[in-house]
Scaffold this motif. Structure first.
Motif, PDB file in Angstrom:
ATOM      1  N   ARG A   1      52.086  33.244  44.799  1.00  0.00           N
ATOM      2  CA  ARG A   1      52.490  34.378  43.951  1.00  0.00           C
ATOM      3  C   ARG A   1      53.987  34.328  43.665  1.00  0.00           C
TER       4      ARG A   1
ATOM      5  N   ASP B   1      45.174  35.274  31.672  1.00  0.00           N
ATOM      6  CA  ASP B   1      46.598  34.947  31.562  1.00  0.00           C
ATOM      7  C   ASP B   1      46.832  33.466  31.285  1.00  0.00           C
TER       8      ASP B   1
ATOM      9  N   ASP C   1      37.924  34.434  45.484  1.00  0.00           N
ATOM     10  CA  ASP C   1      38.677  35.585  45.973  1.00  0.00           C
ATOM     11  C   ASP C   1      40.150  35.220  46.160  1.00  0.00           C
TER      12      ASP C   1
ATOM     13  N   ARG D   1      39.313  48.697  46.653  1.00  0.00           N
ATOM     14  CA  ARG D   1      39.742  47.403  46.103  1.00  0.00           C
ATOM     15  C   ARG D   1      39.012  46.255  46.800  1.00  0.00           C
TER      16      ARG D   1
ATOM     17  N   CYS E   1      41.773  35.019  42.733  1.00  0.00           N
ATOM     18  CA  CYS E   1      41.999  36.343  42.146  1.00  0.00           C
ATOM     19  C   CYS E   1      43.130  37.089  42.848  1.00  0.00           C
ATOM     20  N   GLN E   2      43.359  36.801  44.135  1.00  0.00           N
ATOM     21  CA  GLN E   2      44.478  37.422  44.839  1.00  0.00           C
ATOM     22  C   GLN E   2      45.816  36.850  44.381  1.00  0.00           C
TER      23      GLN E   2
ATOM     24  N   THR F   1      46.465  35.290  41.157  1.00  0.00           N
ATOM     25  CA  THR F   1      46.704  35.782  39.800  1.00  0.00           C
ATOM     26  C   THR F   1      46.019  37.129  39.660  1.00  0.00           C
ATOM     27  N   ASP F   2      46.729  38.105  39.179  1.00  0.00           N
ATOM     28  CA  ASP F   2      46.131  39.429  38.999  1.00  0.00           C
ATOM     29  C   ASP F   2      45.316  39.515  37.709  1.00  0.00           C
ATOM     30  N   ALA F   3      45.243  38.382  36.979  1.00  0.00           N
ATOM     31  CA  ALA F   3      44.507  38.362  35.710  1.00  0.00           C
ATOM     32  C   ALA F   3      42.996  38.357  35.964  1.00  0.00           C
ATOM     33  N   GLU F   4      42.272  38.874  34.999  1.00  0.00           N
ATOM     34  CA  GLU F   4      40.813  38.911  35.090  1.00  0.00           C
ATOM     35  C   GLU F   4      40.227  37.553  34.710  1.00  0.00           C
TER      36      GLU F   4
ATOM     37  N   LYS G   1      33.648  41.129  42.158  1.00  0.00           N
ATOM     38  CA  LYS G   1      34.240  40.272  41.137  1.00  0.00           C
ATOM     39  C   LYS G   1      34.069  38.787  41.472  1.00  0.00           C
TER      40      LYS G   1
ATOM     41  N   ASP H   1      36.738  43.698  44.693  1.00  0.00           N
ATOM     42  CA  ASP H   1      37.082  42.273  44.698  1.00  0.00           C
ATOM     43  C   ASP H   1      35.888  41.417  45.107  1.00  0.00           C
TER      44      ASP H   1
END
Length: 353
Positions: free
Chosen positions: A139, A222, A182, A326, A185-186, A188-191, A333, A330
């Motif tokens: 990150r 992103d 998972d 959350r 996704c942690q 990049t905060d992008a979907e 997702k 997650d």
């Protein structure tokens, strides 16, 4: 619930993960094992000696009225068992994947929210100090990212038998892939917006509709992209069986495994050995201005230690009423991405999310 009263737990499923979670409960004074449930008798470690193995989860819930249900059965029973436990008034810890369909995963989450019960899903890497460091370093680099990840297992004997049982309901890229989606996704905060998958059945010992090698590609809004590869079986190569790379415009962070690591060693699946940090910064003559940094992860927790940490979090979530919204979302997702990859494998078409 009294803060000094042990949380009584029923453990369903006594495979590798179920036994490890049961050991975590047995050694944590915040818990008390009310019952163990399994379809057959299995050898128990000394810390669990004297525990009776029951056959019926429903009867254990009715008879023992536990505070917590730990569900470590095969994936196709996760959702029904979780909802059954929640409706019986239990908090729930359930191994990944949460369910075998997104609809069932949502059903479990909705039941937990409606009841006010805690639902923790077994994303063990979230409790691993080294993986937490990897995510933080990635990150810090900033996106967009390229994620390169796999976990191939050259399994034989009892491990291959376990894999064949798992593949009666769940493919490798779903069973293991949820962990690494998972992680992506942690970072990049992008979907995630699109998933592509491919798979091959490499063994006549599994159902014709199942595959024991799979590869998925995921695209994020992103511009980040990622791939994950998973293969199980005696034919799987151990060459580059454990790849964990995150690349960004500013450099990359990678896990470097020990040369003697074996793909079917359960500790290998979580241990990081060394984290390598590379900076893309160059000087006036185009040369790198920083040497790669190697972060030793010596002393990191082993598999049982991680299960202990995971169940300590369950205890904390219950005692301190932690908001798990959350965490639950997650889990849905990452499962949705992996199930979309499985759909892509079977249809030969990319899936928009």
């Amino acid at each position: 619930m009294s803060a000094d009263k042990p949380i009584r737990v029923v453990v369903a499923g006594l495979g590798n993960m179920g036994r490890s979670h049961a050991l975590a409960y047995a050694t944590n004074p915040g818990f008390e094992i009310a019952a163990l449930v399994n379809r057959s008798d299995v050898e128990l470690p000394p810390a669990l000696a004297g525990q009776t193995i029951r056959r019926s989860f429903a009867e254990a819930l009715a008879d023992e009225k536990p505070d917590l249900a730990c569900i470590a059965t095969y994936s196709d029973s996760h959702a029904d068992y979780a909802v059954q436990a929640i409706e019986a008034g239990c908090h729930v810890f359930v191994e990944k994947p949460l369910a075998t369909t997104v609809a069932d995963a949502r059903r479990v989450v909705d039941a937990a929210k409606a009841s006010g019960r805690k639902l923790v899903i077994g994303y063990i890497l979230r409790h691993h100090p080294s993986w937490m460091r990897l995510i933080a370093e990635a990150r810090e680099l900033g996106g967009p990212y390229v994620f390169r990840m796999n976990l191939n297992q050259q399994s034989s004997g009892a491990t291959w038998e376990t894999h064949k049982q798992l593949m009666k309901t769940t493919s490798p890229i779903v069973d293991c892939g949820v962990h690494y989606l998972d992680v992506m996704c942690q970072i990049t905060d992008a979907e995630p917006v699109e998933v592509r998958g491919m798979g091959v059945r490499l063994s006549g010992e599994i159902d014709p509709s199942m595959y024991n090698y799979g590869h998925l590609q995921v695209l994020f809004e992103d511009g980040s992209v990622g791939w994950y590869e998973a293969g199980w079986g005696p034919m799987i190569s151990e060459t580059a069986f454990f790849v964990k790379d995150v690349i960004s415009p500013n450099g990359c962070v990678s896990i470097v495994m020990a040369e003697n690591a074996k793909s079917d060693d359960i500790d290998t699946h979580t241990k990081t050995s060394t984290i390598r940090l590379h900076s893309a910064t160059t000087g006036a003559e185009g040369q790198f201005v920083k040497e790669d940094r190697l972060l030793s992860m010596e002393g990191e927790p082993g598999h049982q230690d991680l299960c202990d940490l995971e169940q300590a979090f369950v205890l904390k979530a219950i005692r301190e009423d932690i908001d798990l919204t959350r965490h639950m979302e997650d889990a849905v997702k990452s499962l949705a991405v992996c199930l979309a990859a499985d759909e892509s494998v079977r249809t030969g078409k990319a899936v928009r999310l």
